[in-house]
Motif scaffolding. Sequence first.
Motif, PDB file in Angstrom:
ATOM      1  N   ALA A 172       0.922   3.989  -2.898  1.00  0.00           N
ATOM      2  CA  ALA A 172       0.725   5.418  -2.618  1.00  0.00           C
ATOM      3  C   ALA A 172       1.822   6.249  -3.281  1.00  0.00           C
ATOM      4  O   ALA A 172       1.562   7.364  -3.765  1.00  0.00           O
ATOM      5  CB  ALA A 172       0.706   5.652  -1.110  1.00  0.00           C
ATOM      6  N   LYS A 207      -4.306   5.827   4.592  1.00  0.00           N
ATOM      7  CA  LYS A 207      -3.190   5.596   3.660  1.00  0.00           C
ATOM      8  C   LYS A 207      -3.035   6.700   2.615  1.00  0.00           C
ATOM      9  O   LYS A 207      -2.168   6.616   1.747  1.00  0.00           O
ATOM     10  CB  LYS A 207      -3.369   4.250   2.959  1.00  0.00           C
ATOM     11  CG  LYS A 207      -3.495   3.068   3.909  1.00  0.00           C
ATOM     12  CD  LYS A 207      -2.292   2.942   4.831  1.00  0.00           C
ATOM     13  CE  LYS A 207      -2.441   1.733   5.760  1.00  0.00           C
ATOM     14  NZ  LYS A 207      -1.296   1.615   6.701  1.00  0.00           N
ATOM     15  N   VAL A 220      -5.221   7.726   0.203  1.00  0.00           N
ATOM     16  CA  VAL A 220      -5.754   7.378  -1.114  1.00  0.00           C
ATOM     17  C   VAL A 220      -6.485   8.573  -1.720  1.00  0.00           C
ATOM     18  O   VAL A 220      -7.335   9.181  -1.073  1.00  0.00           O
ATOM     19  CB  VAL A 220      -6.709   6.174  -1.013  1.00  0.00           C
ATOM     20  CG1 VAL A 220      -7.425   5.933  -2.340  1.00  0.00           C
ATOM     21  CG2 VAL A 220      -5.949   4.927  -0.565  1.00  0.00           C
ATOM     22  N   GLN A 247       0.917   6.488  -6.808  1.00  0.00           N
ATOM     23  CA  GLN A 247      -0.165   7.467  -6.938  1.00  0.00           C
ATOM     24  C   GLN A 247       0.392   8.880  -7.138  1.00  0.00           C
ATOM     25  O   GLN A 247      -0.097   9.637  -7.983  1.00  0.00           O
ATOM     26  CB  GLN A 247      -1.041   7.427  -5.685  1.00  0.00           C
ATOM     27  CG  GLN A 247      -2.134   8.477  -5.651  1.00  0.00           C
ATOM     28  CD  GLN A 247      -2.925   8.435  -4.347  1.00  0.00           C
ATOM     29  OE1 GLN A 247      -4.066   8.020  -4.331  1.00  0.00           O
ATOM     30  NE2 GLN A 247      -2.306   8.851  -3.258  1.00  0.00           N
ATOM     31  N   TRP A 274      -7.438   6.366  -7.423  1.00  0.00           N
ATOM     32  CA  TRP A 274      -7.228   5.040  -6.853  1.00  0.00           C
ATOM     33  C   TRP A 274      -8.515   4.522  -6.225  1.00  0.00           C
ATOM     34  O   TRP A 274      -9.062   5.139  -5.309  1.00  0.00           O
ATOM     35  CB  TRP A 274      -6.119   5.149  -5.818  1.00  0.00           C
ATOM     36  CG  TRP A 274      -5.623   3.884  -5.191  1.00  0.00           C
ATOM     37  CD1 TRP A 274      -6.037   2.607  -5.427  1.00  0.00           C
ATOM     38  CD2 TRP A 274      -4.601   3.799  -4.197  1.00  0.00           C
ATOM     39  NE1 TRP A 274      -5.340   1.725  -4.643  1.00  0.00           N
ATOM     40  CE2 TRP A 274      -4.442   2.430  -3.879  1.00  0.00           C
ATOM     41  CE3 TRP A 274      -3.808   4.747  -3.545  1.00  0.00           C
ATOM     42  CZ2 TRP A 274      -3.514   1.989  -2.924  1.00  0.00           C
ATOM     43  CZ3 TRP A 274      -2.893   4.315  -2.601  1.00  0.00           C
ATOM     44  CH2 TRP A 274      -2.741   2.960  -2.296  1.00  0.00           C
ATOM     45  N   THR A 279       0.830  -1.207   0.000  1.00  0.00           N
ATOM     46  CA  THR A 279       0.000   0.000   0.000  1.00  0.00           C
ATOM     47  C   THR A 279       0.863   1.255   0.000  1.00  0.00           C
ATOM     48  O   THR A 279       0.559   2.233  -0.691  1.00  0.00           O
ATOM     49  CB  THR A 279      -0.945  -0.002   1.207  1.00  0.00           C
ATOM     50  OG1 THR A 279      -1.770  -1.167   1.155  1.00  0.00           O
ATOM     51  CG2 THR A 279      -1.829   1.235   1.214  1.00  0.00           C
ATOM     52  N   LYS A 280       1.944   1.233   0.768  1.00  0.00           N
ATOM     53  CA  LYS A 280       2.865   2.376   0.780  1.00  0.00           C
ATOM     54  C   LYS A 280       3.449   2.600  -0.609  1.00  0.00           C
ATOM     55  O   LYS A 280       3.508   3.743  -1.096  1.00  0.00           O
ATOM     56  CB  LYS A 280       3.995   2.149   1.777  1.00  0.00           C
ATOM     57  CG  LYS A 280       5.065   3.241   1.746  1.00  0.00           C
ATOM     58  CD  LYS A 280       6.253   2.890   2.600  1.00  0.00           C
ATOM     59  CE  LYS A 280       7.362   3.928   2.461  1.00  0.00           C
ATOM     60  NZ  LYS A 280       7.851   4.047   1.053  1.00  0.00           N
TER      61      LYS A 280
END
Length: 223
Positions: free
Chosen positions: A106, A142, A144, A109, A149, A102-103
């Motif tokens: 991100a 997180k 988002v 992103q 996303w 997830t990091k």
Amino acid sequence: MRSFFGKYKFFGIVLFLLSTVIVYLFYNALQPPKKLPVYQPSMVNPELVDTTLHYKRKYHRIADFTLTNQNGTTITEKDYGNKFYIADFFFTTCPGICPIMTKNMADIQEHIRQYDDVRLLSHSVTPEIDSVAQLKKYALEKGVDDSLWNLVTGDKKQIYELARKSYMAVKTDGDGGHFDMIHTENFILVDKQRQVRGFYDGTDEKEVQRLMEDLELLRNTAP
């Protein structure tokens, strides 16, 4: 004699360097442009592919889907129409590889903010736990960006089939009748025709960098 060679020494060096550059340019011009493969089920580790597709060698594409994101909005393949996107599988209560993935997603992103044709899509493999409210909480924690996303939940059978039959990126724990999954660390790069163009270890920064390079290549070479 020495004066003769001395006189033309500089000219000879320049001619040599110029010839080297010309040969290099011709060599590069004759090389076929680098292209990313279009992955078919027969090219992927069989453990990650539904047995009905093991020998499929062409025309593989991500299937249609209908899922729900962190805002309770219905997300389908049409939301990713004419877009490149990066997909993965995770669950919000995962204590192992998911936080790292997830990091890194991100970070991706932030990188894709400069593009209007790239999006992210993360599928929960425990939709019975990952409700819309749970996904929203996770998304806020997180960082988002809802415009880039989607974290999606939905029918577990559909997510399982997408994982095994479309993205070719998830292992079963052997209890397939209940559609239970063991997700991998893979990030999957998908093109505008919904074809799989690459697999990357989402826990490895070097692999994430390779993904970014391949995304740039795909954007520059895809029709």
